[in-house]
Motif scaffolding. Structure first.
Motif, PDB file in Angstrom:
ATOM      1  N   ALA A  14     -21.660 -18.468 -59.780  1.00  0.00           N
ATOM      2  CA  ALA A  14     -23.102 -18.464 -60.084  1.00  0.00           C
ATOM      3  C   ALA A  14     -23.552 -19.725 -60.814  1.00  0.00           C
ATOM      4  CB  ALA A  14     -23.443 -17.232 -60.922  1.00  0.00           C
ATOM      5  N   GLY A  15     -22.604 -20.585 -61.204  1.00  0.00           N
ATOM      6  CA  GLY A  15     -22.955 -21.791 -61.948  1.00  0.00           C
ATOM      7  C   GLY A  15     -23.276 -21.533 -63.411  1.00  0.00           C
ATOM      8  N   VAL A  16     -22.725 -20.456 -63.961  1.00  0.00           N
ATOM      9  CA  VAL A  16     -22.957 -20.088 -65.350  1.00  0.00           C
ATOM     10  C   VAL A  16     -21.809 -20.625 -66.202  1.00  0.00           C
ATOM     11  CG1 VAL A  16     -23.156 -18.150 -66.964  1.00  0.00           C
ATOM     12  CG2 VAL A  16     -24.309 -18.060 -64.731  1.00  0.00           C
ATOM     13  N   ALA A  17     -22.145 -21.343 -67.259  1.00  0.00           N
ATOM     14  CA  ALA A  17     -21.128 -21.969 -68.115  1.00  0.00           C
ATOM     15  C   ALA A  17     -20.333 -20.922 -68.891  1.00  0.00           C
ATOM     16  CB  ALA A  17     -21.791 -22.931 -69.093  1.00  0.00           C
ATOM     17  N   CYS A  18     -19.026 -21.107 -68.910  1.00  0.00           N
ATOM     18  CA  CYS A  18     -18.117 -20.308 -69.735  1.00  0.00           C
ATOM     19  C   CYS A  18     -17.476 -21.246 -70.747  1.00  0.00           C
ATOM     20  CB  CYS A  18     -17.019 -19.681 -68.881  1.00  0.00           C
ATOM     21  SG  CYS A  18     -17.617 -18.476 -67.684  1.00  0.00           S
ATOM     22  N   VAL A  19     -17.015 -20.695 -71.870  1.00  0.00           N
ATOM     23  CA  VAL A  19     -16.243 -21.499 -72.809  1.00  0.00           C
ATOM     24  C   VAL A  19     -15.112 -22.129 -72.004  1.00  0.00           C
ATOM     25  CG1 VAL A  19     -14.745 -21.417 -74.838  1.00  0.00           C
ATOM     26  CG2 VAL A  19     -16.795 -20.002 -74.757  1.00  0.00           C
ATOM     27  N   PRO A  20     -14.819 -23.422 -72.202  1.00  0.00           N
ATOM     28  CA  PRO A  20     -13.732 -24.043 -71.444  1.00  0.00           C
ATOM     29  C   PRO A  20     -12.489 -23.150 -71.452  1.00  0.00           C
ATOM     30  CG  PRO A  20     -14.847 -25.698 -72.739  1.00  0.00           C
ATOM     31  CD  PRO A  20     -15.430 -24.364 -73.144  1.00  0.00           C
ATOM     32  N   ASN A  21     -11.958 -22.883 -70.251  1.00  0.00           N
ATOM     33  CA  ASN A  21     -10.889 -21.897 -70.133  1.00  0.00           C
ATOM     34  C   ASN A  21     -10.008 -22.178 -68.946  1.00  0.00           C
ATOM     35  OD1 ASN A  21     -11.483 -19.928 -67.695  1.00  0.00           O
ATOM     36  ND2 ASN A  21     -13.466 -20.468 -68.600  1.00  0.00           N
ATOM     37  N   VAL A  22      -8.940 -21.419 -68.893  1.00  0.00           N
ATOM     38  CA  VAL A  22      -8.059 -21.379 -67.736  1.00  0.00           C
ATOM     39  C   VAL A  22      -7.664 -19.930 -67.536  1.00  0.00           C
ATOM     40  CG1 VAL A  22      -5.958 -21.831 -69.073  1.00  0.00           C
ATOM     41  CG2 VAL A  22      -6.010 -22.365 -66.647  1.00  0.00           C
ATOM     42  N   LEU A  23      -7.580 -19.515 -66.273  1.00  0.00           N
ATOM     43  CA  LEU A  23      -7.117 -18.178 -65.935  1.00  0.00           C
ATOM     44  C   LEU A  23      -5.689 -18.324 -65.436  1.00  0.00           C
ATOM     45  CD1 LEU A  23     -10.279 -16.982 -63.989  1.00  0.00           C
ATOM     46  CD2 LEU A  23      -9.739 -16.637 -66.410  1.00  0.00           C
ATOM     47  N   ALA A  24      -4.767 -17.599 -66.068  1.00  0.00           N
ATOM     48  CA  ALA A  24      -3.354 -17.781 -65.710  1.00  0.00           C
ATOM     49  C   ALA A  24      -2.515 -16.613 -66.186  1.00  0.00           C
ATOM     50  CB  ALA A  24      -2.826 -19.071 -66.344  1.00  0.00           C
ATOM     51  N   ARG A  25      -1.346 -16.496 -65.588  1.00  0.00           N
ATOM     52  CA  ARG A  25      -0.319 -15.595 -66.116  1.00  0.00           C
ATOM     53  C   ARG A  25       0.367 -16.353 -67.239  1.00  0.00           C
ATOM     54  NH1 ARG A  25       2.721 -11.750 -66.832  1.00  0.00           N
ATOM     55  NH2 ARG A  25       4.918 -11.472 -66.381  1.00  0.00           N
ATOM     56  N   VAL A  26       0.501 -15.691 -68.386  1.00  0.00           N
ATOM     57  CA  VAL A  26       1.125 -16.333 -69.544  1.00  0.00           C
ATOM     58  C   VAL A  26       2.258 -15.425 -70.019  1.00  0.00           C
ATOM     59  CG1 VAL A  26       0.778 -17.194 -71.879  1.00  0.00           C
ATOM     60  CG2 VAL A  26      -1.054 -17.434 -70.187  1.00  0.00           C
ATOM     61  N   ASP A  27       3.484 -15.871 -69.779  1.00  0.00           N
ATOM     62  CA  ASP A  27       4.641 -15.051 -70.111  1.00  0.00           C
ATOM     63  C   ASP A  27       5.468 -15.591 -71.279  1.00  0.00           C
ATOM     64  OD1 ASP A  27       5.689 -17.255 -68.875  1.00  0.00           O
ATOM     65  OD2 ASP A  27       6.692 -16.155 -67.268  1.00  0.00           O
ATOM     66  N   SER A  28       5.054 -16.744 -71.818  1.00  0.00           N
ATOM     67  CA  SER A  28       5.786 -17.321 -72.955  1.00  0.00           C
ATOM     68  C   SER A  28       4.873 -18.290 -73.694  1.00  0.00           C
ATOM     69  CB  SER A  28       7.029 -18.078 -72.465  1.00  0.00           C
ATOM     70  OG  SER A  28       6.641 -19.246 -71.753  1.00  0.00           O
ATOM     71  N   TYR A  29       5.282 -18.659 -74.886  1.00  0.00           N
ATOM     72  CA  TYR A  29       4.518 -19.637 -75.659  1.00  0.00           C
ATOM     73  C   TYR A  29       4.514 -20.984 -74.936  1.00  0.00           C
ATOM     74  CZ  TYR A  29       2.803 -22.392 -79.565  1.00  0.00           C
ATOM     75  OH  TYR A  29       2.056 -23.238 -80.360  1.00  0.00           O
ATOM     76  N   GLU A  30       5.631 -21.334 -74.337  1.00  0.00           N
ATOM     77  CA  GLU A  30       5.717 -22.603 -73.603  1.00  0.00           C
ATOM     78  C   GLU A  30       4.736 -22.609 -72.427  1.00  0.00           C
ATOM     79  OE1 GLU A  30       8.425 -20.696 -74.480  1.00  0.00           O
ATOM     80  OE2 GLU A  30       8.928 -22.008 -76.185  1.00  0.00           O
ATOM     81  N   THR A  31       4.655 -21.491 -71.712  1.00  0.00           N
ATOM     82  CA  THR A  31       3.708 -21.383 -70.606  1.00  0.00           C
ATOM     83  C   THR A  31       2.277 -21.497 -71.122  1.00  0.00           C
ATOM     84  OG1 THR A  31       5.219 -19.992 -69.337  1.00  0.00           O
ATOM     85  CG2 THR A  31       2.904 -19.923 -68.709  1.00  0.00           C
ATOM     86  N   LEU A  32       2.002 -20.830 -72.238  1.00  0.00           N
ATOM     87  CA  LEU A  32       0.662 -20.898 -72.822  1.00  0.00           C
ATOM     88  C   LEU A  32       0.267 -22.342 -73.098  1.00  0.00           C
ATOM     89  CD1 LEU A  32      -1.881 -19.696 -74.125  1.00  0.00           C
ATOM     90  CD2 LEU A  32      -0.559 -19.502 -76.259  1.00  0.00           C
ATOM     91  N   ARG A  33       1.143 -23.095 -73.738  1.00  0.00           N
ATOM     92  CA  ARG A  33       0.822 -24.485 -74.073  1.00  0.00           C
ATOM     93  C   ARG A  33       0.707 -25.345 -72.819  1.00  0.00           C
ATOM     94  NH1 ARG A  33      -2.191 -24.568 -78.215  1.00  0.00           N
ATOM     95  NH2 ARG A  33      -1.356 -23.238 -79.823  1.00  0.00           N
TER      96      ARG A  33
END
Length: 176
Positions: A14-33
């Motif tokens: 829709a072209g609506v701004a969201c807080v800068p983000n990423v959608l992802a599977r996060v299974d560890s702290y290393e993956t998160l970073r």
């Protein structure tokens, strides 16, 4: 539509701004970073379903991650956002066959100990027209209308409410 991951995707369409983000599977702290490069050291992670007082996690370091790792890692996908200094607001709207009707911007009441049993929990909305500038109200109304029209294109009709985060440092209005 209460799924925060799907709502983020609809907002993008829709072209609506969201807080800068990423959608992802996060299974560890290393993956998160790894997936959150460019979002800064202070992150907010939301799982797809549930009330923000229970499913929103503030992660600045590995100790924070360890505290919530089980809840985050069990999800197939989460929303990882840059942490901002937000002021919360909400807009109610209704998608009809003729278009989207948008109500006034409301102040969200969040985290008042006397009104909610848990930290960060939503406990109501308040309508006070001068709580936000005309510019912020107009941005929220425009974003709500755009989301409603996107939902209408996808076949949805009925009530919805959007939460907005107004960045206290920049004045940017983001879908929450």
């Amino acid at each position: 539509l209460d799924n925060k991951v799907i709502t983020t995707r609809i907002a993008e369409e829709a072209g609506v701004a969201c807080v800068p983000n990423v959608l992802a599977r996060v299974d560890s702290y290393e993956t998160l970073r790894e997936v959150s490069k460019g979002l800064g050291p202070d992150l907010v992670i939301q799982t797809p379903f549930g009330d923000s007082g229970h499913t929103t996690f503030f992660i600045s370091d590995e100790a924070d991650w360890r505290e919530y790792a089980g809840e985050i890692a069990e999800e197939p996908e989460v929303k990882v956002m840059k942490r901002i200094r937000p002021r919360q607001a909400a807009v109610e709207a209704c998608v009809t066959r003729r278009g989207t009707i948008v109500a006034p911007l409301m102040t969200e009441l969040v985290g008042f100990e006397e009104l909610t049993p848990y930290e960060g929990g939503w406990c109501g909305n308040e309508i006070f027209a001068d709580a936000f500038t005309r510019t912020i109200r107009d941005k929220a109304r425009k974003a709500t209308f755009a989301m409603g029209e996107q939902l209408r294109q996808e076949g949805y009709h009925g009530y919805f409410e959007l939460d907005f985060l107004i960045d206290e440092d920049t004045g940017q209005v983001y879908l929450g």
